[in-house]
Design an enzyme around this catalytic site. Structure first.
Site: not given
Length: 343
Positions: A122, A268, A299
């Site tokens: 990420c 993020h 996500n």
């Protein structure tokens, strides 16, 4: 002793264009609940996620990346053949070699651009952005395409109550090029490998060798499970909440600005509660626009920051020239934060 001629690039680098691609299929929480014992209210309260996008058969990692990249290149106002390097961050391209970046560079029409993949979870977009900035300033490429792309639906265990609802698919891309003034700040990045077990792939690919299949996990119907992403949710949450706010503050300090100078915060998109906690810890003023793209995108790992950036600019919640703090963090555990001027 021979003297090596020094390289020479632009004085500074900046993001010149951004593009995104979200798969056409929108998946509500109700679909996730078909295989886990939970509720829509629980998923929303714990993560903030209402829907996510899942890619269809034709929406491959390469296809999504090419769509997002084409938009970023057009937004930057340059021709693809001027791209000197293509950096792709992904954990969901399943061929060990060649790098998917080479196919993307070719299909976009670049002129034999340098192309390679990176695996930084990420934080991958931040890692790629840092590499791109270095190439532009060093002079090895005038324009660099940075892509974050994931098909995390391929790595999701739909029977895992802790992660089944988290992940989505998509691609985000930016073009980084020359600038006459600083527009990408110093990067604060690093890793904490002692915490690697908190986010990981359930089984490694070599476990699928003939003779080792009996040791692999199976689903509720006895079928062999494909490797998936698993995590220790509470440990990751605590790390992100307490440690990543510190990293974000370090990025502000490195750029020589304060929270009051910010226009936009693009973390993020892992969890709304993490985002809200970071906003509180950093004491961001009310005028700062905060990306909460996770609500409808889930996500998407390396794709989450450029996708969120693209949406904020498209909706007018952020505008060209705004000062934005971006921070990515995830598997490794790894992290990267910097301050940028939005394209």
């Amino acid at each position: 002793m021979a003297k090596i001629k020094p390289s020479k690039g632009a004085p500074y680098a900046r993001i010149l264009g951004v593009g995104g691609y979200r798969p056409t299929r929108v998946v509500p929480n109700e679909v996730i609940l078909e295989k886990i014992d939970s509720s829509d209210e629980w998923i929303r309260s714990r993560s903030g996620i209402e829907t996510r996008h899942w890619a269809g058969p034709e929406e491959t990692v390469a296809a999504m990346a090419i769509e997002a990249s084409g938009k970023a290149i057009a937004d930057a106002g340059i021709d693809a053949e001027r791209i000197g390097a293509v950096v792709v961050s992904t954990v969901s391209h399943f061929s060990q070699t060649p790098a998917i970046a080479t196919e993307i560079a070719d299909k976009l029409g670049t002129n034999k651009a340098a192309a390679f993949d990176i695996s930084a979870g990420c934080a991958g977009f931040g890692y790629g952005l840092t590499l791109a900035k270095g190439m532009v300033v060093e002079g090895s490429a005038e324009y660099v395409l940075v892509i974050g792309v994931e098909r995390l639906s391929d790595l999701t265990d739909l029977e895992d109550r802790a992660t089944a609802f988290l992940f989505g698919d998509g691609a985000g891309a930016v073009v980084v090029g020359p600038s006459q003034e600083p527009a990408i700040g110093p990067t604060v990045w690093g890793s904490e490998g002692d915490k690697a077990e908190t986010i990981k792939q359930t089984v490694s690919w070599d476990r699928f060798r003939v003779g080792d299949l009996t040791q692999l996990p199976v689903d509720s119907e006895g079928n062999l499970k494909f490797p998936a992403i698993t995590q220790e949710g509470q440990a990751v949450f605590r790390w992100a909440v307490f440690e990543m706010a510190k990293v974000a503050q370090q990025a502000l300090d490195a750029a020589g600005i304060t929270a009051d100078d910010l226009d936009v915060f693009i973390p993020h998109q892992a969890n709304v509660r993490i985002i809200d906690s970071m906003v509180k810890t950093l004491k961001l003023p009310e005028h700062v626009t905060v990306a909460r793209d996770i609500r409808t995108t889930g996500n998407t790992s390396a794709a989450s920051i450029p996708l969120a950036m693209e949406r904020l600019l498209a909706t007018g919640e952020a505008k060209s020239g705004d000062t934005a703090l971006v921070i990515g963090f995830g598997a490794g555990l790894v992290y990267a934060a910097t301050v940028v001027t939005l394209p």
